[in-house]
Design a protein around this motif. Structure first.
Motif, PDB file in Angstrom:
ATOM      1  N   PRO A  66       0.686  -1.320   0.337  1.00  0.00           N
ATOM      2  CA  PRO A  66       0.005   0.423   0.112  1.00  0.00           C
ATOM      3  C   PRO A  66       0.647   1.215  -0.039  1.00  0.00           C
ATOM      4  O   PRO A  66       0.373   2.279  -0.496  1.00  0.00           O
ATOM      5  N   VAL A  96      -0.144  -6.684   1.704  1.00  0.00           N
ATOM      6  CA  VAL A  96      -1.621  -5.984   1.600  1.00  0.00           C
ATOM      7  C   VAL A  96      -1.702  -4.985   2.628  1.00  0.00           C
ATOM      8  O   VAL A  96      -1.321  -5.148   3.409  1.00  0.00           O
ATOM      9  N   LEU A 118      -8.003  -2.731  -0.146  1.00  0.00           N
ATOM     10  CA  LEU A 118      -7.819  -3.399   0.990  1.00  0.00           C
ATOM     11  C   LEU A 118      -8.461  -4.893   0.549  1.00  0.00           C
ATOM     12  O   LEU A 118      -8.473  -6.372   1.083  1.00  0.00           O
ATOM     13  N   LEU A 134      -0.028  -8.345   6.412  1.00  0.00           N
ATOM     14  CA  LEU A 134      -0.418  -7.126   6.297  1.00  0.00           C
ATOM     15  C   LEU A 134       0.630  -6.391   6.616  1.00  0.00           C
ATOM     16  O   LEU A 134       1.376  -6.395   7.300  1.00  0.00           O
ATOM     17  N   VAL A 144      -7.730  -2.076  10.087  1.00  0.00           N
ATOM     18  CA  VAL A 144      -7.477  -3.875   9.300  1.00  0.00           C
ATOM     19  C   VAL A 144      -8.332  -4.582  10.013  1.00  0.00           C
ATOM     20  O   VAL A 144      -9.065  -5.228   9.636  1.00  0.00           O
TER      21      VAL A 144
END
Length: 257
Positions: A66, A96, A118, A134, A144
């Protein structure tokens, strides 16, 4: 080397060819059984797949990092198609997450499109029954966590996690994994994470070729650094090093293999 280790998060494709060859030659000597090599984008995923096809100790993960500009819709579609096609050869969806550092540099960058992307990767992880790796730190981590809970994800690995106690407790309650980097030798924040997080949900990583300071200053990041990390974790946890080695190795095997 008596102690077996797995580098739970490395960008092997970002090393040059000579460095890759050096690391692969060195693995057996340092007890490194496998490398979870995460991807930055589609071309990175292709390189990691090729590396894994040449050496089965490399376990590729496919995703879109990201901390970069948003991908074109076509690239994102092609990445998801690539992942679906090669899902049997990959260890996980990743890397990600959300662009914390990018947005620190430029607060005008909206987070909503990154959240949408995401969520697409989370949905693909569910569909393919794969773990997810992550990049989610500080105030991005609760966002998240909410997405993971929405889709009933349990096999989530927050690499190089940094965040507050409340978020950490939520992650622990949900059974999410974290991985510890070599900066545990000199960063109090990471040492505190080790104190608070259960060893049963912990792994170790280098995030190479990212460089480190302290005893690793000006040294190429290498999976062998993990041995120093584990010794430090054992010291913090007040446990025998061999027991910590065994637990971390089994955690990573069970999570990824």
């Amino acid at each position: 080397m008596d102690h077996s280790i797995i580098d739970a998060h490395i960008h092997l494709d970002l090393y040059d060819a000579d460095e890759q060859a050096f690391i692969l030659r060195d693995m057996e000597k340092h007890g490194v059984q496998a490398l979870i090599s995460v991807s930055q984008h589609l071309s990175s995923a292709r390189v990691n797949l090729t590396l894994s096809q040449k050496d089965n100790r490399i376990k590729p993960a496919f995703g879109f990092h990201p901390e970069q500009a948003l991908p074109e819709e076509k690239e994102l579609t092609n990445l998801k198609l690539f992942t679906e096609k090669h899902h049997a050869e990959m260890a996980a969806i990743g890397e990600v997450g959300l662009p914390y550092y990018l947005r620190k540099k430029d607060s005008s960058i909206p987070i909503e499109p990154y959240i949408e992307i995401l969520e697409q990767f989370i949905q693909q992880a569910v569909a393919l029954n794969k773990p997810i790796v992550l990049h989610a730190v500080y105030e991005d981590a609760p966002i998240v966590c909410t997405l993971l809970e929405k889709h009933s994800i349990t096999k989530a690995h927050f690499h190089w996690f940094k965040g507050d106690r409340k978020t950490m407790e939520q992650m622990i309650s949900n059974g999410y994994g974290v991985s510890i980097t070599p900066d545990v030798l000199y960063e109090q924040e990471i040492q505190q994470l080790v104190k608070q997080y259960p060893l049963s949900h912990m792994m170790v990583e280098t995030d190479g070729p990212w460089p480190f300071e302290g005893p690793f200053k000006k040294k190429m990041t290498h999976p062998k650094m993990i041995h120093h990390t584990i010794e430090k974790i054992a010291s913090i946890k007040k446990m025998e090093a061999q027991e910590v080695y065994n637990i971390l190795y089994e955690n990573t095997k069970q999570f990824y293999f």
